[in-house]
Design a protein around this motif. Structure first.
Motif, PDB file in Angstrom:
ATOM      1  N   GLU A  41      55.727  35.794  57.559  1.00 27.74           N
ATOM      2  CA  GLU A  41      57.311  35.424  57.633  1.00 27.74           C
ATOM      3  C   GLU A  41      57.112  37.108  57.789  1.00 27.74           C
ATOM      4  O   GLU A  41      58.702  36.807  58.731  1.00 27.74           O
ATOM      5  N   LYS A  42      56.615  38.141  58.377  1.00 28.43           N
ATOM      6  CA  LYS A  42      57.436  39.542  58.577  1.00 28.43           C
ATOM      7  C   LYS A  42      59.150  39.787  58.094  1.00 28.43           C
ATOM      8  O   LYS A  42      59.519  40.068  59.010  1.00 28.43           O
ATOM      9  N   ASN A  43      58.898  39.655  56.737  1.00 27.00           N
ATOM     10  CA  ASN A  43      59.744  39.610  55.879  1.00 27.00           C
ATOM     11  C   ASN A  43      59.944  40.930  55.163  1.00 27.00           C
ATOM     12  O   ASN A  43      59.144  41.525  54.864  1.00 27.00           O
ATOM     13  N   PRO A  44      60.559  42.549  56.859  1.00 31.45           N
ATOM     14  CA  PRO A  44      61.199  43.365  55.639  1.00 31.45           C
ATOM     15  C   PRO A  44      60.822  43.530  54.363  1.00 31.45           C
ATOM     16  O   PRO A  44      60.289  44.388  53.512  1.00 31.45           O
ATOM     17  N   LYS A  45      61.531  42.434  53.447  1.00 30.70           N
ATOM     18  CA  LYS A  45      61.382  43.568  52.047  1.00 30.70           C
ATOM     19  C   LYS A  45      60.571  42.458  51.121  1.00 30.70           C
ATOM     20  O   LYS A  45      59.860  43.014  50.356  1.00 30.70           O
TER      21      LYS A  45
END
Length: 207
Positions: A41-45
């Motif tokens: 998802e390439k979610n930084p969090k």
């Protein structure tokens, strides 16, 4: 009702902290969840949580550093820049590189992670003769002062306010002029935020 379903010690979705297998499964699932969030998802969090997972749970500091670095450079997540900077400064699970550490702190600050502003300011106002100082680039106190100001005004960090104020008590050549009114303002801010040094300076200036 099973003991797992009825346990008051559960966390998450019915995890029984007294059951080693249950806890192990929960921890492994966390890793899967964070990896999916980060890489798919390439979610930084999620990437930052994955770094924390490698660091705190798995104690795999090499993977932790690589995850923080990726999340800083590719996804511009300030907290991860701060973590990567710490690893580089101390050479933890990676080659020690003071200049790269500073660049990570600087980027973290630019991304409004204000603890990075404080750290960058400390490095830019340090004495290069200190044996623990690892940068090839010399300190830049004028830039360091701005890091302290941002950590104070935007991040409400007591230590940043105190260090910023201290510059104006005596002034510094080519950096700032002596300005006790300015020093008092920021020393008071530091004191109100919990800095003992700030309170001490305010007390002295009142006297």
């Amino acid at each position: 009702m099973s003991s797992k379903q009825g346990s008051s010690a559960g966390v998450g979705s019915g995890v029984d902290l007294k059951d080693a297998d249950d806890v192990k499964e929960y921890v492994e699932n966390l890793g899967i969840e964070y990896r999916f969030g980060c890489y798919q998802e390439k979610n930084p969090k999620s990437c930052h949580l994955l770094g924390d997972y490698w660091e705190s749970i798995k104690k795999d500091f090499s993977k932790a550093y690589k995850t923080y670095e990726l999340n800083c450079t590719d996804y511009n997540f300030g907290h991860s820049c701060h973590k990567a900077a710490g690893y580089r400064w101390f050479g933890k699970a990676c080659e020690q590189d003071g200049d790269l550490a500073f660049s990570f702190f600087k980027k973290g600050c630019e991304l409004d992670y204000h603890s990075s502003c404080l750290s960058a300011g400390i490095l830019d106002t340090a004495k290069p003769s200190d044996k623990l100082y690892h940068r090839a680039e010399p300190p830049n106190p004028k830039r360091g002062l701005e890091f302290f100001r941002k950590s104070c005004e935007e991040g409400n960090l007591a230590e940043g306010c105190h260090r910023y104020a201290s510059f104006f008590i005596n002034g510094m050549k080519d950096v700032c002029k002596k300005d006790l009114e300015h020093a008092f303002k920021y020393s008071l801010m530091a004191c109100e935020l919990g800095s003992l040094g700030g309170c001490t300076n305010v007390s002295i200036m009142y006297k």
